[in-house]
Enzyme design. Structure first.
Site, short mmCIF file in Angstrom:
data_model
loop_
_atom_site.label_atom_id
_atom_site.label_comp_id
_atom_site.label_asym_id
_atom_site.label_seq_id
_atom_site.Cartn_x
_atom_site.Cartn_y
_atom_site.Cartn_z
N GLN A 75 66.16 60.92 21.72
CA GLN A 75 65.31 59.85 21.20
C GLN A 75 65.79 59.32 19.86
OE1 GLN A 75 62.70 58.85 23.27
NE2 GLN A 75 63.60 60.39 24.63
N ASN A 92 75.24 55.23 14.87
CA ASN A 92 74.01 56.00 15.09
C ASN A 92 73.48 55.90 16.51
OD1 ASN A 92 72.67 57.27 12.48
ND2 ASN A 92 73.78 55.45 11.84
N SER A 116 66.11 50.55 25.62
CA SER A 116 65.11 49.65 25.05
C SER A 116 65.00 48.37 25.86
CB SER A 116 65.50 49.30 23.61
OG SER A 116 64.69 48.26 23.10
N TYR A 140 70.46 46.14 17.12
CA TYR A 140 69.80 47.27 17.76
C TYR A 140 69.87 47.12 19.28
CZ TYR A 140 65.98 50.04 19.68
OH TYR A 140 65.22 50.90 20.46
N LYS A 178 56.64 54.54 10.53
CA LYS A 178 57.55 53.43 10.85
C LYS A 178 57.32 52.20 9.99
CE LYS A 178 58.47 52.66 15.18
NZ LYS A 178 58.28 52.35 16.60
N SER A 180 56.66 48.77 8.67
CA SER A 180 56.54 47.44 9.29
C SER A 180 56.89 47.45 10.76
CB SER A 180 57.45 46.44 8.55
OG SER A 180 58.82 46.80 8.70
#
Length: 314
Positions: A75, A92, A116, A140, A178, A180
Site C-alpha cells: 500500500q 517511490n 488507482s 501520481y 492526509k 488536504s
C-alpha cells in the site's frame, strides 16, 4: 508473516486492524514515519515488527531475510496527486513496486498492491480495466498506470498470486493524517462542526454546483476486497475497487449535515490549479470483481458516511 507496506497510512492501517481481528499478529509493518502523527493510526494495532521503508527496500532480495512471508499487501506510495517531481514519484511508486514484485514472484508469495482509479484520467473513455480507457493526467496517476502496464504481461508468464486494486474515492477511519488529501467526508465533517456549513466546489465541466460525481467507497469495503483475494489466491489480475455507483458531492455533504442534524451547503469557486487535472465523474466498472467471485454489496454514501462519522466523532 504478512508484510503491509504503508502500514501506518490510511488503507494500510485499516488492513492491519482487519488482520488483527482475524487473529493475525505476525505482521511486519513497513512505513516512513517522517509524519509522526501517523502513529495515531497504529497505536491500537498489534504487529510483530516495524521497519522503515528505506531499510526495507535495502533488504529486498537479501537471502533468507524474508523467509516465512506468505503475503505482501503493498500500500506504500507517494499518494499526492499534486506532486510533479516525476523522479521522486517514479522512485517511490514504480521502482520500489517493481523490486518488491519480483521478490514476491521469486518466492511465490502473494503480492497484492494498490493501483488507482486515477489511471483513467478524465474518464472520457470509461472506467473499465482496459488500455483503451487509461490516460493518466498527473504524475501520481502515471506511476500507477505504468506499474499496471509492467504487471500485465507478467500475469501470463507466472502463476504467482498477483492482484492490483484500482481504488476509487476511498473514505473512512484513519485518514486524518492526509491533510488536504483527506476525503470530502472528512473535510465536510470538520467544516460543519466549526462553521456550520460544508463547502463544495461550484460546478465544472458542464455540471451544476456540487453535482460532480465520484464513486465513493468506504475503506471497510476496500479492506474486505483485499482480504477476499488473500483467501482466494487462485484469482489474479487487476481490478477496480469501487461501489459501481457514482454519487454527487452534494449527496456526501447532505449525509454529513444529516448526521449532525445541522449545517448548510456553500459553493465556492472552482480552484484554478485543478482545472484540467480534475476528475468530475468516476464510476467503477466492477464486472471483473464480480466475475472473480466477489459478491458482497458495497456501502452507499449514506450508509458509509454515517458509519464513518460515528467513528470520527466518537
Amino acid at each position: 508473516m504478512i508484510v503491509v507496506t504503508g502500514g501506518a497510512g490510511f488503507i494500510g492501517s485499516n488492513l492491519i486492524r482487519a488482520l488483527n481481528q482475524r487473529g493475525e499478529r505476525n505482521i511486519l509493518l513497513v512505513d516512513h514515519l517522517v509524519n509522526g502523527r501517523k502513529m495515531h493510526n497504529i497505536a491500537d494495532l498489534d504487529v510483530a515488527d516495524y521497519m522503515d521503508k528505506e531499510e526495507f527496500i535495502e533488504k529486498i532480495g537479501v537471502a533468507h531475510f524474508f523467509d516465512g512471508v506468505r503475503a505482501v499487501f503493498h500500500q506504500g506510495a507517494c499518494s499526492a496527486t499534486t506532486e510533479w517531481d516525476g523522479k521522486y514519484v517514479m522512485m517511490n511508486n514504480y521502482d520500489y513496486s517493481k523490486r518488491l514484485l519480483h521478490w514476491c514472484i521469486a518466492k511465490n508469495v502473494a503480492f497484492m498492491y494498490a493501483s488507482s482509479a486515477s489511471v483513467y484520467g478524465t474518464g472520457e473513455h470509461g472506467f473499465r480495466v482496459d488500455r483503451s480507457c487509461e490516460h493518466p493526467i498527473n504524475m501520481y496517476a502515471y506511476s500507477k498506470f505504468q506499474f499496471d502496464q509492467y504487471v500485465r504481461p507478467l500475469l501470463t508468464k507466472t502463476k504467482s498470486p498477483i492482484v492490483g486494486f484500482r481504488y476509487f474515492n476511498v473514505y473512512g477511519p484513519r485518514e486524518q493524517h492526509k491533510g488536504s488529501m483527506s476525503s470530502t467526508a472528512f473535510h465536510f465533517n470538520r467544516q460543519v462542526i466549526e462553521q456550520k456549513r460544508a463547502k463544495l466546489f461550484e460546478g465544472c465541466d458542464g455540471m451544476a454546483n456540487g453535482e460532480q460525481k465520484r464513486d465513493f467507497v468506504h475503506v471497510d469495503d476496500v479492506v474486505d476486497v483485499n482480504l477476499w483475494f488473500l483467501d482466494h489466491p487462485e484469482q489474479r489480475g487487476i481490478y477496480n475497487v469501487g461501489t459501481g455507483r457514482a454519487e454527487t458531492f452534494n449527496v456526501v455533504a447532505q449525509a454529513v449535515t444529516d448526521w449532525h442534524k445541522e449545517g448548510e451547503i456553500e459553493y465556492i469557486p472552482f480552484p484554478e490549479h485543478l482545472k484540467g487535472a480534475y476528475q468530475s465523474y468516476t464510476q467503477a466498472d466492477i464486472s471483473g470483481l464480480r466475475e472473480a467471485g466477489y459478491t458482497k454489496d458495497f456501502l452507499t454514501v449514506k450508509q458509509g458516511v454515517a458509519r464513518y462519522l460515528d467513528w470520527l466523532n466518537a
